[in-house]
Design an enzyme around this catalytic site. Structure first.
Site, PDB file in Angstrom:
ATOM      1  N   ILE A 280      40.306  38.132  46.550  1.00 58.56           N
ATOM      2  CA  ILE A 280      41.081  39.052  47.367  1.00 58.56           C
ATOM      3  C   ILE A 280      40.330  40.355  47.599  1.00 58.56           C
ATOM      4  O   ILE A 280      40.439  40.973  48.672  1.00 58.56           O
ATOM      5  CB  ILE A 280      42.487  39.325  46.760  1.00 58.56           C
TER       6      ILE A 280
ATOM      7  N   GLU B 107      49.863  38.132  44.669  1.00 55.99           N
ATOM      8  CA  GLU B 107      50.412  38.061  43.312  1.00 55.99           C
ATOM      9  C   GLU B 107      49.412  37.436  42.353  1.00 55.99           C
ATOM     10  O   GLU B 107      48.474  36.762  42.749  1.00 55.99           O
ATOM     11  CB  GLU B 107      51.716  37.249  43.292  1.00 55.99           C
TER      12      GLU B 107
ATOM     13  N   GLY C 122      46.393  31.914  45.963  1.00 58.50           N
ATOM     14  CA  GLY C 122      47.265  33.067  45.751  1.00 58.50           C
ATOM     15  C   GLY C 122      46.491  34.355  45.954  1.00 58.50           C
ATOM     16  O   GLY C 122      45.548  34.414  46.742  1.00 58.50           O
ATOM     17  N   GLU C 123      46.899  35.395  45.248  1.00 62.00           N
ATOM     18  CA  GLU C 123      46.284  36.726  45.300  1.00 62.00           C
ATOM     19  C   GLU C 123      46.517  37.434  46.631  1.00 62.00           C
ATOM     20  O   GLU C 123      46.153  38.585  46.800  1.00 62.00           O
ATOM     21  CB  GLU C 123      44.762  36.676  45.047  1.00 62.00           C
ATOM     22  N   GLY C 124      47.094  36.740  47.624  1.00 65.96           N
ATOM     23  CA  GLY C 124      47.212  37.308  48.964  1.00 65.96           C
ATOM     24  C   GLY C 124      46.050  36.944  49.865  1.00 65.96           C
ATOM     25  O   GLY C 124      45.938  37.475  50.975  1.00 65.96           O
TER      26      GLY C 124
END
Length: 348
Positions: free
Chosen positions: A94, A171, A313-315
């Protein structure tokens, strides 16, 4: 829980003006496909025929989950804190994509089971040292849930007050696909086997164990689909609850929301049950490879922009979709019209 005032983006006069502007560009009608609907949405969100994107920001909410103690993840809980440090050191995926696409990035400690030193990119909003195992008891108390929503909303408002009008939420939390699967099962009214996936990569045997644990948890709590706050309190994570607050506060402020993957969309499920109008402000970045995400998106009648087989994830997916928003705004505001370019329009 605090209340939010979220207005639908419907404006028939503005919509007609935007459609007229889009259709007068030097192209066949509809030739830019999804970019046209995206430009229309951005104009309606910002209430203008000249939308602009300002200070795109990624907030990565991190929290630990007590359900990890039940063996639902191949990774130990300590990885959550280790990854938070990786984010702060700029080394995660990210971070790379945020730098590439000009996003400001902040990490929110929503409830990691660790204490971090102060850092300019870390927002300390810790509600607790991780949630309880929802196999045996609710993940959090109603008070903790309300506190997390409130803090998430305040963080979003603070971010928006600094000039941001495009907000993406990421997240980090080992065990959070278990939380999201339970929220999905309850709020979408689906059997658990349609909602549970491999998360960070459990084996076939691990997947069966995860399914058994989560099915048992559902049977223990008997949460109604009509009570999203109870579902969030019982099955959510502190980071998921904070994302709910951030989503609602951003929509209230008429900010465009870039929705990432399975966990972020589970937070949106809760937010949309509480305030259905929040969907108007959401751009669905991608459909992830987590098995339940496509079903979750279908439930929300969402059309994701990208299909890249992501499951990190992580955006990450949200930031990767951002150039499409830039292109939508650019064609709407910079492309010549038939009249200005002296190009003949279609005659029939």
């Amino acid at each position: 829980m605090q209340t939010f005032h979220i207005v639908p983006v419907e404006d028939q006069a503005l919509q007609a003006a935007l459609v007229q502007q889009i259709n007068q560009k030097t192209k066949p009608l509809g030739a830019l496909g999804r970019l046209e609907t995206l430009a229309l949405q951005l104009g309606l969100i910002q209430q203008t025929v000249h939308p602009e994107l300002r200070q795109p920001t990624m907030l990565v909410f991190a929290g630990d989950h007590g359900i990890v103690a039940e063996g639902v993840s191949p990774y130990p809980q300590a990885v959550t804190a280790q990854m938070v440090l990786n984010f702060l050191n700029g080394g995660a995926a990210i971070n790379v994509f945020a730098r590439q696409h000009g996003f400001d990035l902040h990490v929110v400690d929503s409830g990691v089971n660790a204490v971090f030193p102060a850092h300019s990119k870390l927002i300390d909003a810790k509600v607790g040292m991780g949630t309880a195992s929802f196999l045996h008891q609710p993940a959090m108390t109603p008070e903790q849930c309300g506190q997390a929503i409130y803090r998430g909303a305040q963080i979003a408002r603070d971010t928006i007050s600094q000039g941001c009008n495009v907000l993406a939420l990421g997240e980090m939390g080992i065990g959070n696909t278990s939380s999201a699967s339970c929220l999905m099962s309850v709020l979408c009214g689906l059997p658990m086997h349609q909602c549970v996936g491999r998360g960070t990569g459990v084996s076939d045997k691990g997947l069966q164990h995860k399914l058994a644990v989560l099915t048992s948890a559902l049977q223990t709590h008997h949460v109604s689909a009509d009570d999203p706050l109870q579902a969030l309190t019982v099955f959510g994570g502190f980071e998921v609850a904070m994302m709910v607050g951030a989503l609602l506060a951003a929509a209230e402020a008429r900010v465009t929301l870039l929705i990432d993957g399975f966990i972020a969309t589970s937070a949106l499920l809760v937010a949309a049950k509480l305030y259905p109008q929040v969907i108007d402000y959401c751009v669905f970045a991608h459909c992830s490879d987590e098995s339940g995400h496509g079903i979750m998106l279908a439930h929300l009648k969402a059309q994701p922009l990208l299909h890249l087989s992501l499951r990190l994830g992580e955006g990450t997916g949200a930031v990767l979709a951002y150039p499409l928003l830039q292109s939508a705004v650019a064609f709407l505001t910079e492309m010549a019209s038939f009249e200005s370019a002296g190009v003949s329009e279609q005659v029939q």
